[in-house]
Motif scaffolding. Structure first.
Motif, short mmCIF file in Angstrom:
data_model
loop_
_atom_site.label_atom_id
_atom_site.label_comp_id
_atom_site.label_asym_id
_atom_site.label_seq_id
_atom_site.Cartn_x
_atom_site.Cartn_y
_atom_site.Cartn_z
N GLU A 224 35.87 12.42 12.41
CA GLU A 224 35.17 13.61 11.89
C GLU A 224 34.95 14.58 13.03
OE1 GLU A 224 31.05 14.93 9.57
OE2 GLU A 224 31.48 12.81 9.96
N LYS A 225 35.24 15.83 12.77
CA LYS A 225 35.08 16.88 13.80
C LYS A 225 33.62 17.32 13.85
CE LYS A 225 37.64 20.95 15.38
NZ LYS A 225 36.67 22.01 15.64
N THR A 226 32.98 17.15 14.99
CA THR A 226 31.56 17.50 15.14
C THR A 226 31.34 18.65 16.13
OG1 THR A 226 31.29 15.81 16.85
CG2 THR A 226 30.79 15.17 14.57
N GLY A 227 32.38 19.02 16.87
CA GLY A 227 32.28 20.13 17.83
C GLY A 227 33.30 21.19 17.52
N GLY A 228 33.20 22.32 18.21
CA GLY A 228 34.10 23.43 17.92
C GLY A 228 35.46 23.31 18.58
N CYS A 229 35.54 22.65 19.73
CA CYS A 229 36.80 22.54 20.46
C CYS A 229 37.82 21.76 19.65
CB CYS A 229 36.56 21.86 21.81
SG CYS A 229 38.05 21.74 22.83
N ASN A 230 39.08 22.25 19.61
CA ASN A 230 40.13 21.59 18.82
C ASN A 230 40.89 20.52 19.60
OD1 ASN A 230 40.04 22.87 16.17
ND2 ASN A 230 40.53 24.77 17.26
N HIS A 231 40.51 20.28 20.84
CA HIS A 231 41.07 19.16 21.59
C HIS A 231 40.29 17.91 21.22
CE1 HIS A 231 40.99 16.84 25.66
NE2 HIS A 231 41.90 16.33 24.83
N MET A 232 40.99 16.93 20.64
CA MET A 232 40.34 15.70 20.20
C MET A 232 40.79 14.53 21.08
SD MET A 232 38.66 17.12 17.82
CE MET A 232 37.85 15.68 17.14
N HIS A 233 39.84 13.63 21.35
CA HIS A 233 40.12 12.42 22.13
C HIS A 233 39.61 11.24 21.32
CE1 HIS A 233 39.42 9.86 26.00
NE2 HIS A 233 40.60 9.61 25.44
N CYS A 234 40.54 10.47 20.74
CA CYS A 234 40.16 9.36 19.87
C CYS A 234 39.41 8.29 20.67
CB CYS A 234 41.40 8.76 19.21
SG CYS A 234 41.03 7.37 18.11
N ALA A 235 38.19 7.96 20.21
CA ALA A 235 37.38 6.95 20.90
C ALA A 235 37.95 5.55 20.69
CB ALA A 235 35.95 7.02 20.39
N ASN A 236 38.75 5.37 19.66
CA ASN A 236 39.29 4.04 19.35
C ASN A 236 40.49 3.68 20.21
OD1 ASN A 236 39.45 1.61 17.59
ND2 ASN A 236 41.39 2.56 16.94
N CYS A 237 41.47 4.62 20.31
CA CYS A 237 42.71 4.30 21.03
C CYS A 237 42.92 5.16 22.28
CB CYS A 237 43.92 4.43 20.10
SG CYS A 237 44.24 6.14 19.56
N GLY A 238 42.10 6.20 22.45
CA GLY A 238 42.22 7.05 23.63
C GLY A 238 43.29 8.13 23.53
N PHE A 239 43.86 8.33 22.34
CA PHE A 239 44.92 9.32 22.17
C PHE A 239 44.34 10.73 22.16
CE2 PHE A 239 48.06 11.62 19.42
CZ PHE A 239 49.16 11.49 20.27
N HIS A 240 44.96 11.66 22.90
CA HIS A 240 44.56 13.07 22.92
C HIS A 240 45.44 13.84 21.93
CE1 HIS A 240 42.12 13.03 26.73
NE2 HIS A 240 42.82 11.90 26.89
#
Length: 426
Positions: A224-240
């Protein structure tokens, strides 16, 4: 400059729609003619002539010891004056004329106040004059934000440009159509976009829902997107990855932070064409709408940063001896970020209509400027999401630099579209 009273100047400006240059030119050519058209006498100031004297009131036809006569020769008793002015003020008349038959002479504002004698009525009349100035003046607009009472003056309004303005209440809107700011798109484009974007297409609704929740493209874990920045870093697998296109963000097998400078996903892959089937047009529209909605969602999330402003500035003041003025950079950065999101939303509206409305605008140049703004916006967003006050203090120069880069980038993008506006309106 024209050697006329302030009251007469106001009447003449109102007739000229508050165009100072036009008034100066026309008055210089024919002062008597334009004054007659406006209903004023430039050779006589409309003052109360002499003292109040005995005579017959021309309204009630009763004799009175206190007849007040204007320079036009018409006189009335205090009761009739007050009743007449009360009716005119309640009807929000801004140019109150002498009630004499076929007279039509405009009564000086000072005389209206003098004859009225009621403070509440005078205040009401002054409010009407202010409202009239704003409503009749093409260079002034009321802020459309709910419960806002401010008006904005745009002295250098240009007919060949859209104008986005910010009110003192921080509402960012289009001076031309009073909608939310939508540069670089034109008002007619934004109006058409609103209709199309609220059409209820099922696939489009699914795209909008996807601006809130998506699955990591690597491990498929819901995010779920909670911030405005569109760069996501998956906490589960570490994928950017990029929230807009779901592609890898940065270099390396799992991506990294380098995507801020090298990631590209704002260009529509297919070539421009004015001849599209309904299916092709909807597919193209959905592509632009998804990015529009993504920036809209980011803006909504980033607006919550305003809730932190007082706490951050107070902490900077107490923990690092930063003055309240010295911590203004944090608030300025948020406002610049929100403005950039708004401009990016408008840029995808413009991008969608560009092949039809502005085919002369170079697609690659526009998308290059758009990409620059997106990159700097994401960097600023990432910076503003820092929670630690000490880090914010240490990175003040970085905040200022990123804010400046965003401002310069969106001005550069607007310049490209303004050229399109000039060409389209020739």
């Amino acid at each position: 400059m024209l050697d006329i009273s302030p009251s007469n100047a106001r009447v003449l400006l109102k007739v000229m729609n508050w165009d100072h240059d036009r008034l100066f030119l026309e008055y210089s050519d024919d002062p008597v003619g334009i004054s007659k058209k406006a209903g004023i006498d430039i050779n006589a100031t409309q003052m109360v002539s002499g003292r109040k004297g005995k005579g017959e009131c021309l309204i009630c036809l009763e004799d009175s010891e206190e007849i007040t006569t204007l320079t036009c020769g018409h006189g009335y008793c205090p009761v009739c004056w007050k009743k007449y002015l009360e009716i005119q003020i309640k009807e929000k008349s801004t140019n109150i004329t002498c009630p004499g038959l076929n007279c039509g002479k405009i009564i000086d504002l000072f005389i209206v106040s003098q004859l009225c004698g009621d403070k509440d009525l005078i205040d009401r009349f002054n409010e009407t004059l202010i409202e009239s100035y704003v409503d009749d003046n093409p260079f002034v607009k009321w802020c459309p934000a709910p419960n806002c009472k401010y008006a904005i003056v745009l002295s250098d309004f240009k007919k060949e440009h859209n104008e986005s303005v910010t009110c003192l209440c921080n509402h960012f809107f289009c001076f031309r159509c009073s909608e939310i700011a939508h540069e670089p798109s034109f008002c007619k484009q934004y109006s058409s976009w609103k209709i199309k974007n609220s059409g209820g297409d099922e696939a489009l609704n699914e795209k909008f829902i996807s601006t809130i929740s998506k699955k990591c493209p690597y491990c498929k874990k819901p995010i779920e997107k909670t911030g405005g920045c569109n760069h996501m870093h998956c906490a589960n697998c570490g994928f950017h990855f990029c929230w807009q296109c779901m592609g890898k963000f940065g270099i390396g097998p799992m991506g990294d932070n380098s995507g801020y400078s090298n990631h590209v996903c704002n260009a529509y892959a297919k070539e421009d064409s004015k001849q599209l089937s309904d299916t092709e047009d909807w597919e193209r529209f959905r592509w632009y709408a998804e990015r529009y909605n993504n920036h809209q969602k980011s803006k909504e999330l980033e607006a919550k940063l305003l809730d932190r402003v007082v706490r951050v500035r107070t902490n900077l003041q107490e923990q690092h001896c930063v003055s309240w003025t010295g911590s203004q950079f944090f608030l300025d950065g948020i406002y610049q970020l929100l403005a950039a999101r708004t401009i990016l939303m408008g840029s995808y509206v413009f991008g969608y209509f560009r092949p039809i409305d502005c085919p002369h605008i170079h697609k690659e140049l526009f998308e290059h400027r758009q990409r620059q703004l997106e990159q700097h916006t994401e960097l600023l967003s990432n910076c503003l999401e820092i929670e630690d006050t000490t880090q914010i203090h240490l990175k003040k120069s970085e905040f200022l630099n990123k804010t400046r880069l965003v401002e310069n980038s969106y001005k550069s993008l607007i310049d490209v579209a303004n050229n399109a506006f000039v060409e389209t309106n020739k």
